[in-house]
Design a protein around this motif. Structure first.
Motif, PDB file in Angstrom:
ATOM      1  N   TYR A 206      19.561  61.739  51.291  1.00 24.11           N
ATOM      2  CA  TYR A 206      19.481  62.611  52.467  1.00 24.11           C
ATOM      3  C   TYR A 206      20.856  63.143  52.886  1.00 24.11           C
ATOM      4  CZ  TYR A 206      18.204  64.571  56.937  1.00 24.11           C
ATOM      5  OH  TYR A 206      18.026  65.466  57.971  1.00 24.11           O
ATOM      6  N   ARG A 209      22.622  65.537  50.548  1.00 25.44           N
ATOM      7  CA  ARG A 209      22.116  66.906  50.712  1.00 25.44           C
ATOM      8  C   ARG A 209      22.655  67.536  51.991  1.00 25.44           C
ATOM      9  NH1 ARG A 209      17.461  69.186  48.528  1.00 25.44           N
ATOM     10  NH2 ARG A 209      17.775  71.441  48.433  1.00 25.44           N
ATOM     11  N   GLU A 210      22.693  66.752  53.077  1.00 23.57           N
ATOM     12  CA  GLU A 210      23.205  67.277  54.349  1.00 23.57           C
ATOM     13  C   GLU A 210      24.677  67.689  54.215  1.00 23.57           C
ATOM     14  OE1 GLU A 210      21.300  67.395  57.797  1.00 23.57           O
ATOM     15  OE2 GLU A 210      20.242  67.916  55.963  1.00 23.57           O
ATOM     16  N   ASN A 252      15.931  64.035  51.263  1.00 20.58           N
ATOM     17  CA  ASN A 252      15.899  65.192  52.137  1.00 20.58           C
ATOM     18  C   ASN A 252      14.807  66.123  51.646  1.00 20.58           C
ATOM     19  OD1 ASN A 252      16.839  67.453  53.773  1.00 20.58           O
ATOM     20  ND2 ASN A 252      18.857  66.498  53.721  1.00 20.58           N
ATOM     21  N   HIS A 254      14.260  70.232  51.812  1.00 26.47           N
ATOM     22  CA  HIS A 254      14.789  71.530  52.247  1.00 26.47           C
ATOM     23  C   HIS A 254      13.717  72.620  52.168  1.00 26.47           C
ATOM     24  CE1 HIS A 254      19.376  71.641  52.745  1.00 26.47           C
ATOM     25  NE2 HIS A 254      18.961  70.425  53.040  1.00 26.47           N
ATOM     26  N   GLU A 260      11.571  71.436  45.917  1.00 28.07           N
ATOM     27  CA  GLU A 260      11.523  70.110  46.544  1.00 28.07           C
ATOM     28  C   GLU A 260      10.403  69.257  45.960  1.00 28.07           C
ATOM     29  OE1 GLU A 260      13.928  68.979  48.779  1.00 28.07           O
ATOM     30  OE2 GLU A 260      14.837  70.835  48.092  1.00 28.07           O
ATOM     31  N   GLY A 295      14.959  68.650  56.477  1.00 29.24           N
ATOM     32  CA  GLY A 295      16.388  68.936  56.382  1.00 29.24           C
ATOM     33  C   GLY A 295      17.048  69.321  57.698  1.00 29.24           C
ATOM     34  N   THR A 298      19.113  72.508  57.711  1.00 32.73           N
ATOM     35  CA  THR A 298      18.396  73.790  57.579  1.00 32.73           C
ATOM     36  C   THR A 298      18.008  74.350  58.942  1.00 32.73           C
ATOM     37  OG1 THR A 298      16.156  72.835  57.506  1.00 32.73           O
ATOM     38  CG2 THR A 298      17.342  72.984  55.408  1.00 32.73           C
ATOM     39  N   GLN A 314       8.598  72.123  55.108  1.00 32.44           N
ATOM     40  CA  GLN A 314       9.288  71.012  54.439  1.00 32.44           C
ATOM     41  C   GLN A 314       8.407  69.759  54.418  1.00 32.44           C
ATOM     42  OE1 GLN A 314      12.928  70.747  56.717  1.00 32.44           O
ATOM     43  NE2 GLN A 314      13.587  72.792  56.103  1.00 32.44           N
TER      44      GLN A 314
END
Length: 515
Positions: A206, A209-210, A252, A254, A260, A295, A298, A314
């Motif tokens: 997570y 990705r953030e 995560n 997105h 995804e 996310g 996002t 998502q």
């Protein structure tokens, strides 16, 4: 329930599983689990709707937990404030301005008792997003379960406890990598004997990705970290068929819907092969179980109501990808912690998907789609290239020490930002379909007076507790930290004597040093 006849709105029967006309031979619940880890997936029971919450004091967070449980959330997920995450009590000078802001402030077992007041730990599962101080918070949770008279062999939940991604992407580490890894494997070993249903690590993509990684990098770096934890536990002499069953993952989700879904399917397949290669023969030790959160990065502060659509999309991708539990973000989280109204809409989003959309009626509904199957293969191939590179460096710890993961994530984040600024990538309400907006007024604020309140409680606690007992517990912990004993029993004794989180973390800082 499993075996029940399900029909759609036209009265057409929806089968549990579709294998034709694609001719797919792989089945859900069977190695390598691309199509899901259970044979019947959500026909048996839906995923756990676990809303992440925690702010201000333990009293305030306790009220939010009771509210979420009353609204139908199925498990609790605790957010801790920054001082708690990096081992400082609320009265520490470095805690100023941060107490209770991004999560709940926990200074001692007293706070944990308040946090779960009126909640029986034996009746719920709890996820705790905590890493560097995971051993201390887990000890507090176990201490409370003991006080409530719960059977420790039955209590269940998860601690994040994933320090490698902290070095690579997030930053809330305390000690150098080697002692940090020791604490993690001590938790694996202790829980396998004392709290066997507890998930001892949630290996997290997570935050990777953030921090700006791509979907392929998130998958690759997470699985590479997972592989490193497996090897560390094997070196400690633990049985992979026992401890690997208690590992879980945190991904995560997105906006790119099909990417995804394919990422989650590829993750299961890759992990099944990784565990098998390292000696896992038990199906439970080969299965990748994961929690998903929509996310955060996002979400936009501009036109925040648009985020409801993003979160819905998502969440649907996570469900189609076969998640075991899910947190949906509040639409206002680009502005503040979620308001109660936003938290409720986020939970309702999951409930609508579960009970109104029909996507739970059959297992892995997108299997056999030419696009999904090709994309699953391509994501797996891309992630494997990264994992091979990391293996060649000597594993994740070396890759992190060489700054490899950090540089790759930074390059991807820079590319994404350039694409937004050039208009190459559209972000609705930010670089296209823009409108003038008033300043948001109904944001959630946490008052700074909390620090004063926590400090007063700490003063009282230190007056009331048995000082000699605390001193002895901390001395014993220091001696154990210099040796090779498992540290969990010593941390538990310290916690039960009401030593504070900061005192325990400082005792270990004195021995391990800071990174």
């Amino acid at each position: 329930m499993a075996g029940k006849k399900i029909t759609n709105s036209s009265g057409i029967e929806v089968k549990e599983l579709y294998t034709e006309p694609s001719g797919m031979t792989e089945l859900p619940g069977e190695f390598p689990y691309t199509r899901g880890i259970q044979k019947d997936m959500y026909r048996g029971k839906p995923w756990t709707m676990r809303q992440y919450a925690g702010f201000s004091t333990a009293e305030e967070s306790n009220k939010r937990y009771h509210y979420l449980l009353s609204q139908g959330t199925m498990g609790l997920s605790v957010a801790f404030d920054l001082p708690t995450q990096i081992g400082y009590d609320s009265d520490h000078e470095l805690a100023e301005g941060e107490v209770g802001k991004v999560g709940v402030a926990i200074d001692s077992l007293k706070d944990i008792e308040t946090l779960f007041d009126g909640i029986q730990l034996k009746d719920i599962t709890t996820s705790m997003t905590i890493n560097a101080t995971a051993s201390i918070l887990l000890a507090m949770y176990i201490a409370l379960a003991k006080k409530q008279g719960a059977d420790l062999k039955q209590i269940s939940g998860t601690i994040q406890n994933d320090i490698l991604k902290e070095y690579a992407a997030r930053g809330t580490y305390i000690y150098p990598p080697a002692p940090s890894m020791r604490l993690i494997t001590d938790i694996f070993e202790y829980c396998s004997k004392e709290v066997p249903k507890w998930n001892t690590i949630s290996i997290s993509g997570y935050h990777i990705r953030e921090a700006g990684s791509t979907a392929v990098q998130e998958l690759a770096f997470t699985l590479a970290n997972g592989k490193t934890y497996l090897k560390a536990a094997l070196e400690k002499g633990l049985d992979i068929n026992v401890f690997a069953k208690r590992l879980s993952f945190f991904f995560n989700c997105h906006n790119n819907f099909f990417e995804e879904i394919a990422k989650f399917r590829a993750a299961r397949r890759m992990w099944a092969h990784i565990t098998k290669e390292l000696g896992a023969t038990d199906a439970g030790a080969q299965k990748l179980r994961f929690h998903t959160q929509t996310g955060g990065s996002t979400l936009t502060a501009q036109q925040p109501m648009n985020n409801i659509v993003r979160v819905g999309m998502q969440a649907m991708a996570a469900v189609l990808g076969g998640t075991q539990s899910l947190h949906t973000n509040g639409y206002d989280e680009a502005l503040s912690l979620p308001t109660e109204a936003a938290a409720k809409i986020a939970l309702r989003t999951q409930q609508i998907i579960a009970f109104e959309s029909g996507v739970t009626d059959t297992v892995d509904p997108l299997a056999g789609s030419y696009f999904i199957e090709a994309l699953t293969n391509e994501i797996e191939t891309g992630a494997q290239v990264y994992i091979d590179k990391i293996d060649a460096m000597g594993g994740s710890v070396k890759a992190i020490e060489n700054d490899y993961m950090q540089q790759e994530i930074a390059a991807a984040a820079y590319q994404y930002q350039n694409d937004i600024e050039s208009g190459e990538r559209v972000l609705v309400g930010v670089n296209k379909f823009i409108q003038a907006e008033a300043v948001a007024d109904s944001v959630f604020r946490v008052n700074d007076s909390i620090r004063r309140k926590q400090t007063e409680q700490l003063i009282c606690l230190k007056e009331e507790r048995n000082k000699a007992e605390v001193r002895l517990a901390l001395q014993n912990l220091a001696v154990a930290a210099k040796g090779t004993d498992n540290l969990m029993p010593y941390i538990l004794t310290a916690v039960e004597s009401y030593a504070t989180l900061g005192e325990i973390a400082d005792t270990l800082r004195d021995i391990f040093g800071e990174y």
